[in-house]
Every structure is written in structure tokens, then in C-alpha cells.
Write an enzyme that holds these catalytic residues in place. Sequence first.
Site, short mmCIF file in Angstrom:
data_model
loop_
_atom_site.label_atom_id
_atom_site.label_comp_id
_atom_site.label_asym_id
_atom_site.label_seq_id
_atom_site.Cartn_x
_atom_site.Cartn_y
_atom_site.Cartn_z
N ASP A 122 -0.24 -1.53 12.93
CA ASP A 122 0.26 -2.41 11.70
C ASP A 122 0.52 -3.78 12.04
O ASP A 122 1.23 -4.42 12.64
CB ASP A 122 1.56 -1.82 11.19
CG ASP A 122 2.09 -2.29 9.74
OD1 ASP A 122 1.90 -3.40 9.70
OD2 ASP A 122 2.18 -1.25 8.92
N ASP A 170 3.90 -5.33 10.91
CA ASP A 170 4.87 -4.97 12.05
C ASP A 170 4.64 -5.72 13.52
O ASP A 170 5.35 -6.25 14.17
CB ASP A 170 4.84 -3.44 12.58
CG ASP A 170 5.50 -2.66 11.30
OD1 ASP A 170 5.83 -3.00 10.34
OD2 ASP A 170 5.46 -1.14 11.32
N THR A 202 -1.00 7.89 -1.07
CA THR A 202 -2.20 7.72 -1.76
C THR A 202 -3.14 6.48 -1.35
O THR A 202 -4.46 6.70 -1.77
CB THR A 202 -1.84 7.35 -3.20
OG1 THR A 202 -1.50 5.86 -3.40
CG2 THR A 202 -0.89 8.08 -3.97
N ARG A 252 0.98 -1.20 0.13
CA ARG A 252 0.09 0.07 0.08
C ARG A 252 0.93 1.34 -0.03
O ARG A 252 1.80 1.50 0.79
CB ARG A 252 -0.71 -0.05 1.03
CG ARG A 252 -1.78 1.11 1.41
CD ARG A 252 -2.72 0.87 2.48
NE ARG A 252 -2.47 1.34 3.92
CZ ARG A 252 -3.04 1.75 4.78
NH1 ARG A 252 -4.20 1.61 4.76
NH2 ARG A 252 -2.21 1.87 5.90
N1 URA Z 1 -3.08 -2.14 7.67
C1 URA Z 1 -2.84 -2.29 8.92
O1 URA Z 1 -1.47 -3.33 9.20
N2 URA Z 1 -3.38 -1.90 10.27
C2 URA Z 1 -4.14 -1.02 9.80
O2 URA Z 1 -4.89 -0.51 10.70
C3 URA Z 1 -4.78 -0.84 8.61
C4 URA Z 1 -3.96 -1.26 7.54
#
Ligand code: URA
Length: 213
Positions: free
Chosen positions: A203, A206, A107, A103
Site C-alpha cells: 500500500d 501506508d 467494491t 477506493r
Molecule cells: N494501491 C496501493 O497502494 N497498492 C496497490 O498495490 C494497489 C493499490
Amino acid sequence: MRTHVVDHPLVAHKLTVLRDRHTDSPTFRHLADELVTLLAYEATRDVRVQAYEIETPVARTTGTALASPKPLVVPILRAGLGMLDGMMRLLPTAEVGFVGMVRNEDTLEASTYAERLPADLSGRQCYVLDPMLATGGTLAAAIKFLTDRGADHITAICLLAAPEGCERLERELAGLDVPVTVVTAAMDERLDEKGYIVPGLGDAGDRLYGVAG
Ligand code: URA
């Protein structure tokens, strides 16, 4: 598109520990794995089966086997990889294909950087693994990728979903003549200005694998 939020106390409990910022990566990976198996149980209700003759020690009977072609499980790299073992525990004979999507954080649009999938997916049921249905861009792109190759039944398994992502999926897949179901542990409140799910769990990549850049 059908959205199924799995309402079960064990799902809610495991998700709560995943959300907790103090949960370390090993615990996060372990719980995500268990949670996916619970979600997979619901997500595979429509898996295609065929009748299968066997003999018990007592009599002949007709049982059930997975139909052919076997379902295809598609984790979206990188975070979807953390869901693969939990899924394969329930569908050990499924085949696995990979799609790498990233991603753009400015954008919020998704682009494909890697792909290892059969060229022809005609008649295949696909289970897409994507932990966070946030803006919906990644999942919409992955689903179109699969249906362009002939997949005719899609179930996405997400740890968490946001209403904005579900709305975008509905919009982008509106013309698609393929049933799509999203199975998730919770529908959260909203996205923040960076596209993170609120309250969310941060995330997912992560949290699973550390900040690898
Ligand atoms: N991707 C993620 O890992 N966490 C989010 O909150 C949104 C997209």
C-alpha cells in the site's frame, strides 16, 4: 492512450528498493521523490513551450519558456502527495490542484471526497500523480473529472502499473477526445484478489505515511 514504461537502470534500482518490504518510511519517501523526478523528466517531453527572446553576454538568441497557461499538477490524495515535491522540482512554476479519492476496499470503486481545482481547465495540460495504477478506477475517475472541466492534455505519472488497470483506462477513456499518456517505472504482472499489484510494493499510502486508518 499511450503507455510509456521508463527503461533506465536508476529507475529500476530505486524501484527495487521501494518494493523491498524492509525499506522504512523515511527511505521510501526519499526514493519515491527521486523516482518521480526521473519519471517527470520523461513525462514532460510534451510540455507546451513558447519561444523566448533573451540576451546572452555575447548575443541575442531565442530560447524556450513554458507556455501559458502553465501546466497543472494534480496529486491524487493521499498517496499522490508523496509524489508532489519530486514533480515540482522539475516544474516549479506549475500550478497545483488537489483531488481526494478513496477506493472502497470491497467494491474497489473510487469516489471523490475532496477537490480543489480551477473550475475552468480549458486548454490546460494536466499531470496527474497517482503512485499505483491498480484497478484503474481512481485514475479513470480523476481523468474524467479533469477533462469534464476542459483539460485537453493528460499525463498520468505512476510509480507502478498493472495490466488490468491499463486495460480499464483504455476502455473507460475510449470515447475521450483528449490525448492521455501513462508514464510508469514498471508494468507489473497482475492484481491479486484484493486489488493489490503483484509483485508491487504494498500500500503506497501506508508505505509513505504509515497506517493512519
Ligand atoms: N494501491 C496501493 O497502494 N497498492 C496497490 O498495490 C494497489 C493499490
